[in-house]
Write a protein that holds these residues in place. Structure first.
Motif, short mmCIF file in Angstrom:
data_model
loop_
_atom_site.label_atom_id
_atom_site.label_comp_id
_atom_site.label_asym_id
_atom_site.label_seq_id
_atom_site.Cartn_x
_atom_site.Cartn_y
_atom_site.Cartn_z
N SER A 122 0.70 -1.18 0.21
CA SER A 122 -0.17 -0.05 0.19
C SER A 122 0.79 1.40 0.04
O SER A 122 0.24 2.21 -0.22
CB SER A 122 -0.90 0.08 1.10
OG SER A 122 -0.14 -0.12 2.44
N GLY A 123 2.16 1.29 0.21
CA GLY A 123 3.08 2.42 0.32
C GLY A 123 3.58 2.82 -1.21
O GLY A 123 4.33 3.55 -1.23
N ARG A 134 2.88 12.59 -8.30
CA ARG A 134 3.00 11.48 -7.48
C ARG A 134 1.41 10.97 -7.35
O ARG A 134 0.53 11.55 -6.93
CB ARG A 134 3.43 11.55 -6.20
CG ARG A 134 3.58 10.29 -5.24
CD ARG A 134 4.17 10.34 -4.02
NE ARG A 134 5.42 10.98 -4.02
CZ ARG A 134 6.65 10.41 -4.07
NH1 ARG A 134 6.59 8.90 -4.21
NH2 ARG A 134 7.79 10.98 -4.18
N TYR A 135 1.29 9.80 -7.66
CA TYR A 135 0.06 8.64 -7.77
C TYR A 135 0.02 7.78 -6.83
O TYR A 135 0.66 6.77 -7.01
CB TYR A 135 -0.22 8.39 -8.97
CG TYR A 135 -0.51 9.42 -10.25
CD1 TYR A 135 -1.80 9.92 -10.39
CD2 TYR A 135 0.41 9.70 -10.92
CE1 TYR A 135 -1.87 10.93 -11.43
CE2 TYR A 135 0.39 10.73 -11.85
CZ TYR A 135 -0.88 11.58 -12.13
OH TYR A 135 -0.95 12.60 -12.82
N LEU A 136 -0.83 7.87 -5.68
CA LEU A 136 -0.88 7.06 -4.69
C LEU A 136 -1.78 5.97 -4.87
O LEU A 136 -2.83 6.08 -5.84
CB LEU A 136 -1.21 7.29 -3.29
CG LEU A 136 -0.30 8.60 -2.95
CD1 LEU A 136 -0.83 9.58 -1.52
CD2 LEU A 136 1.01 8.29 -2.65
N ILE A 162 1.81 -9.97 -7.33
CA ILE A 162 1.54 -8.82 -6.80
C ILE A 162 0.81 -7.93 -8.07
O ILE A 162 0.94 -8.14 -8.96
CB ILE A 162 2.76 -7.91 -6.19
CG1 ILE A 162 3.80 -7.75 -7.26
CG2 ILE A 162 3.25 -8.77 -4.81
CD1 ILE A 162 4.91 -6.69 -6.77
N PHE A 163 -0.06 -6.89 -7.29
CA PHE A 163 -0.51 -6.04 -8.16
C PHE A 163 -0.75 -4.58 -7.38
O PHE A 163 -0.94 -4.85 -6.35
CB PHE A 163 -1.93 -6.49 -8.80
CG PHE A 163 -3.11 -6.37 -7.81
CD1 PHE A 163 -3.87 -5.08 -7.85
CD2 PHE A 163 -3.24 -7.21 -7.04
CE1 PHE A 163 -5.02 -5.16 -7.14
CE2 PHE A 163 -4.42 -7.16 -5.98
CZ PHE A 163 -5.10 -6.25 -5.97
N ALA A 164 -1.09 -3.53 -8.10
CA ALA A 164 -1.48 -2.58 -7.34
C ALA A 164 -2.20 -1.56 -8.48
O ALA A 164 -1.91 -1.38 -9.68
CB ALA A 164 -0.37 -1.50 -6.85
N GLN A 165 -3.30 -0.92 -7.81
CA GLN A 165 -4.00 0.16 -8.85
C GLN A 165 -3.92 1.58 -8.49
O GLN A 165 -4.01 1.97 -7.54
CB GLN A 165 -5.40 -0.48 -9.08
CG GLN A 165 -5.60 -1.71 -9.68
CD GLN A 165 -7.18 -1.94 -9.70
OE1 GLN A 165 -7.98 -1.87 -8.99
NE2 GLN A 165 -7.44 -2.90 -10.66
N PHE A 166 -3.46 2.41 -9.40
CA PHE A 166 -3.36 3.79 -9.33
C PHE A 166 -4.16 4.72 -10.16
O PHE A 166 -4.60 4.15 -11.43
CB PHE A 166 -1.87 4.09 -9.73
CG PHE A 166 -0.91 3.46 -9.04
CD1 PHE A 166 -0.21 3.73 -7.68
CD2 PHE A 166 -0.47 2.17 -9.43
CE1 PHE A 166 0.65 3.10 -7.20
CE2 PHE A 166 0.62 1.37 -8.72
CZ PHE A 166 1.06 1.89 -7.47
#
Length: 192
Positions: A122-123, A134-136, A162-166
């Protein structure tokens, strides 16, 4: 009708209602493709939630678009950064423990105290250096990250997807820096 017969009838009605409810639930969870033939080449692996909360099928690419090597033999290989309909980007990759001890991703979480998962990415963030933005990672309605969680107890030589959506940067932005706490920054190309 006696009390005994009434109780027996009520139990029977409850059993019928429970059976019908379970049958509806099982039917609703089935994989019926509505008479459509499935695409044999499509991957059935889920890589992350969609904005509506369901699992999103996506093919895992074996081509690396970036790699981050961190302390204790931890390697994050990024395979894709796809611009999705709805204004967000999904970054997919693999976390591999090439070290000799068990890895927990506690250092990768955001500083938010409300987050339930203490072992997530999440960081992470995307940085558009040219646009100076910057996109969190996006959050769901409960405040949880739209990213991989439960990244603890990763044994030596073990890998996990792993995955992350921005939020998506403007269409003109095709290169961004992917940042993860305690890991070196890597520049990646956005597709789609």
């Amino acid at each position: 009708m006696s009390n005994r017969h009434t109780t027996k009838a009520l139990r029977s009605a409850a059993a019928v209602a429970l059976t019908a409810t379970m049958a509806i639930a099982v039917t609703g969870c089935g994989g019926d493709s509505g008479g459509q033939k499935s695409d044999k080449g499509a991957s059935k692996e889920s890589t992350g939630p969609r904005a509506d909360g369901g699992k999103k099928p996506a093919a895992q690419s074996t081509t690396a678009i970036g790699e981050m090597k961190g302390p204790d033999g931890i390697v994050v290989t990024l395979n894709s950064a796809i611009r999705e309909d709805g204004g967000f980007i999904t970054v997919n990759g693999t976390l591999t423990n090439r070290g000799s001890k068990v890895f927990n991703a506690y250092a990768w979480r955001s500083k938010e105290t409300e987050m339930r998962s203490q072992s997530s990415i999440s960081g992470a963030s995307l940085v558009d250096a040219a646009g100076k933005k910057r996109y969190l990672i996006l959050r769901d309605t409960d405040g949880e990250c739209l990213c991989s969680t439960g990244l603890y107890g990763i044994k030596p030589n073990e890998s996990r997807p792993i995955f992350a959506q921005f939020p998506a940067p403007p269409q003109s932005v095709t290169q961004v820096d992917f940042q993860l706490p305690s890991m070196p920054t890597v520049n990646i190309k956005i597709t789609g």
